[in-house]
Design a protein around this motif. Structure first.
Motif, short mmCIF file in Angstrom:
data_model
loop_
_atom_site.label_atom_id
_atom_site.label_comp_id
_atom_site.label_asym_id
_atom_site.label_seq_id
_atom_site.Cartn_x
_atom_site.Cartn_y
_atom_site.Cartn_z
N ARG A 186 40.52 32.99 37.96
CA ARG A 186 40.67 33.43 39.35
C ARG A 186 41.35 34.78 39.43
NH1 ARG A 186 42.94 28.70 43.10
NH2 ARG A 186 42.58 30.37 44.61
N ASP A 187 42.37 35.00 38.63
CA ASP A 187 43.13 36.25 38.69
C ASP A 187 42.75 37.14 37.50
OD1 ASP A 187 44.91 38.29 38.95
OD2 ASP A 187 46.72 37.04 38.99
N ARG A 188 41.81 38.04 37.74
CA ARG A 188 41.31 38.87 36.65
C ARG A 188 42.34 39.93 36.22
NH1 ARG A 188 36.05 38.54 35.45
NH2 ARG A 188 35.91 40.70 34.78
N SER A 189 43.38 40.14 37.00
CA SER A 189 44.40 41.10 36.60
C SER A 189 45.18 40.62 35.37
CB SER A 189 45.38 41.35 37.74
OG SER A 189 46.17 40.19 38.01
N LEU A 190 45.06 39.32 35.06
CA LEU A 190 45.75 38.78 33.89
C LEU A 190 44.97 38.99 32.60
CD1 LEU A 190 47.06 35.38 35.32
CD2 LEU A 190 48.38 37.46 34.86
N ILE A 191 43.74 39.45 32.70
CA ILE A 191 42.92 39.58 31.49
C ILE A 191 43.49 40.62 30.51
CG2 ILE A 191 40.63 40.21 30.62
CD1 ILE A 191 39.45 39.01 33.15
N PRO A 192 43.93 41.81 30.97
CA PRO A 192 44.54 42.73 30.00
C PRO A 192 45.79 42.15 29.35
CG PRO A 192 43.94 43.89 32.02
CD PRO A 192 43.78 42.43 32.31
N VAL A 193 46.56 41.36 30.11
CA VAL A 193 47.74 40.71 29.53
C VAL A 193 47.31 39.73 28.46
CG1 VAL A 193 49.79 39.35 30.02
CG2 VAL A 193 48.93 40.95 31.74
N ARG A 215 30.36 39.72 30.11
CA ARG A 215 30.81 39.86 28.73
C ARG A 215 31.33 41.27 28.52
NH1 ARG A 215 30.53 36.77 24.48
NH2 ARG A 215 30.51 37.63 22.38
N SER A 216 32.50 41.37 27.92
CA SER A 216 33.13 42.69 27.79
C SER A 216 33.76 42.89 26.44
CB SER A 216 34.21 42.83 28.87
OG SER A 216 35.14 41.77 28.78
N PRO A 217 32.97 42.89 25.35
CA PRO A 217 33.56 43.05 24.02
C PRO A 217 34.16 44.42 23.83
CG PRO A 217 31.16 43.18 23.91
CD PRO A 217 31.51 42.79 25.32
N GLY A 218 35.46 44.43 23.47
CA GLY A 218 36.11 45.68 23.14
C GLY A 218 36.23 46.65 24.29
N ARG A 219 36.16 46.14 25.54
CA ARG A 219 36.18 47.05 26.68
C ARG A 219 37.31 46.72 27.64
NH1 ARG A 219 29.70 47.26 28.16
NH2 ARG A 219 28.99 47.95 26.12
N VAL A 220 38.42 46.35 27.14
CA VAL A 220 39.56 46.03 28.00
C VAL A 220 40.41 47.29 28.16
CG1 VAL A 220 41.58 44.61 28.31
CG2 VAL A 220 39.54 43.65 27.23
N ASP A 221 40.52 47.77 29.41
CA ASP A 221 41.38 48.92 29.69
C ASP A 221 42.78 48.38 29.94
OD1 ASP A 221 42.75 51.06 30.66
OD2 ASP A 221 41.15 51.75 32.00
N LEU A 222 43.62 48.38 28.90
CA LEU A 222 44.93 47.77 29.00
C LEU A 222 45.86 48.54 29.92
CD1 LEU A 222 45.52 46.72 25.31
CD2 LEU A 222 44.60 45.36 27.17
N SER A 223 45.68 49.83 30.00
CA SER A 223 46.60 50.64 30.80
C SER A 223 46.37 50.47 32.28
CB SER A 223 46.47 52.12 30.42
OG SER A 223 45.16 52.59 30.69
N ALA A 224 45.12 50.27 32.69
CA ALA A 224 44.81 50.21 34.12
C ALA A 224 44.54 48.79 34.61
CB ALA A 224 43.60 51.09 34.43
N GLY A 225 44.49 47.83 33.69
CA GLY A 225 44.29 46.45 34.10
C GLY A 225 42.86 46.13 34.46
N ARG A 226 41.89 46.86 33.90
CA ARG A 226 40.48 46.63 34.20
C ARG A 226 39.78 46.03 33.00
NH1 ARG A 226 41.06 51.82 36.89
NH2 ARG A 226 40.52 52.84 34.95
N VAL A 227 38.65 45.40 33.26
CA VAL A 227 37.80 44.90 32.20
C VAL A 227 36.42 45.50 32.38
CG1 VAL A 227 36.74 42.87 31.20
CG2 VAL A 227 39.07 42.74 32.03
N GLY A 228 35.82 45.96 31.30
CA GLY A 228 34.51 46.57 31.37
C GLY A 228 34.60 48.06 31.20
N PRO A 229 33.48 48.74 31.04
CA PRO A 229 33.49 50.19 30.83
C PRO A 229 34.01 50.91 32.06
CG PRO A 229 31.26 49.40 31.20
CD PRO A 229 32.13 48.18 31.08
N VAL A 230 34.73 51.98 31.86
CA VAL A 230 35.26 52.79 32.95
C VAL A 230 34.29 53.94 33.20
CG1 VAL A 230 37.18 54.18 33.75
CG2 VAL A 230 37.61 52.18 32.32
N GLY A 231 33.66 53.95 34.35
CA GLY A 231 32.70 54.98 34.67
C GLY A 231 33.26 55.97 35.67
N PRO A 232 32.44 56.95 36.07
CA PRO A 232 32.91 57.98 37.00
C PRO A 232 33.42 57.39 38.30
CG PRO A 232 30.85 58.65 35.99
CD PRO A 232 31.07 57.22 35.60
N GLY A 233 32.76 56.31 38.78
CA GLY A 233 33.15 55.72 40.05
C GLY A 233 34.43 54.93 39.99
N ASP A 234 34.98 54.75 38.79
CA ASP A 234 36.20 53.95 38.62
C ASP A 234 37.46 54.78 38.68
OD1 ASP A 234 34.43 52.06 36.20
OD2 ASP A 234 34.83 51.52 38.27
#
Length: 240
Positions: A186-193, A215-234
């Motif tokens: 439910r709380d995806r902000s916990l995924i980087p943790v 599915r997000s292999p190796g794509r955890v943005d630990l600094s910003a708390g996001r999961v998935g690739p970071v694109g221009p719109g992010d």
């Protein structure tokens, strides 16, 4: 014990070849050959580590054996030239010795080795007396942990702590040390943790996610708390 990082005392070699400060050059060479080691702790009269003598400390004697160093070499390699004239372990050793303690975590010992660019660390007790030695190969022993053991620790120390109760249904799978967390959260902000904590488990090679069908292999943005690739719109406000 689950949740307890492996420490140096778990993996170190306790029977260690060492020499006294008065050990002669050829005695050091013979002991290295017989024990198949490339470095030896140097001990004082009470068994405390006062230095380390390595093959690198011995080589200058051969390197400069029949040469007459120029002024530039004399200035640039003063320490090596001094060791070329050394006769005993006390003359040759690197001192003070970089050491570690039995209760130090493997991660901390690994950082010390990497920073100092050494292959091993003497392990000392509270008095500074030699208790063992830990090598790079010893530190890699954590990766011999079985997948089932790693999976159980991740469940206990990561999933149960971050995603308790019926609100989340997270499955843990481990293959060759790669942890996959799958299911719904439910709380995806916990995924980087969760990524940080799972990677901190001894023996984990990498962490993969298959959460909420994404599915997000190796794509955890630990600094910003996001999961998935970071694109221009992010990009956030003010980010370039």
């Amino acid at each position: 014990m689950y949740g307890t990082p492996h420490i140096v005392g778990d993996v170190m070699t306790r029977t260690v070849a060492a020499v006294a400060g008065h050990a002669a050059f050829k005695e050091i060479v013979r002991l290295m050959r017989d024990r198949k080691v490339s470095a030896l702790p140097v001990l004082d009269g009470e068994g405390r580590v006062v230095g380390v003598v390595s093959e690198a400390d011995l080589l200058p004697k051969e390197e400069f054996r029949d040469s007459d160093p120029d002024r530039y070499t004399q200035l640039r390699r003063r320490c090596d030239l001094a060791k070329a004239g050394g006769l005993t372990a006390e003359d040759l050793m690197t001192s003070p010795a970089l050491t570690t303690r039995p209760d130090v975590t493997l991660a901390r010992a690994a950082r010390a080795m990497a920073h100092a660019r050494v292959k091993r660390l003497p392990v000392v007790d509270d008095r500074g007396a030699l208790a063992g030695i830990v090598s790079r190969a010893d530190l890699l022993k954590v990766f011999q942990r079985g997948d089932d053991e790693i999976a159980e620790e991740v469940r206990r120390e990561v999933v149960t702590q971050l995603f308790p109760g019926p609100d989340s249904a997270i499955r843990v799978q481990v293959h060759d040390g790669v942890v996959t967390l799958a299911g719904r959260v439910r709380d995806r902000s916990l995924i980087p943790v969760a990524a940080r904590l799972a990677r901190a488990v001894e023996g984990v090679v990498d962490v993969d996610f298959a959460l909420d069908g994404h599915r997000s292999p190796g794509r955890v943005d630990l600094s910003a708390g996001r999961v998935g690739p970071v694109g221009p719109g992010d990009r956030g406000p003010g980010e370039q």
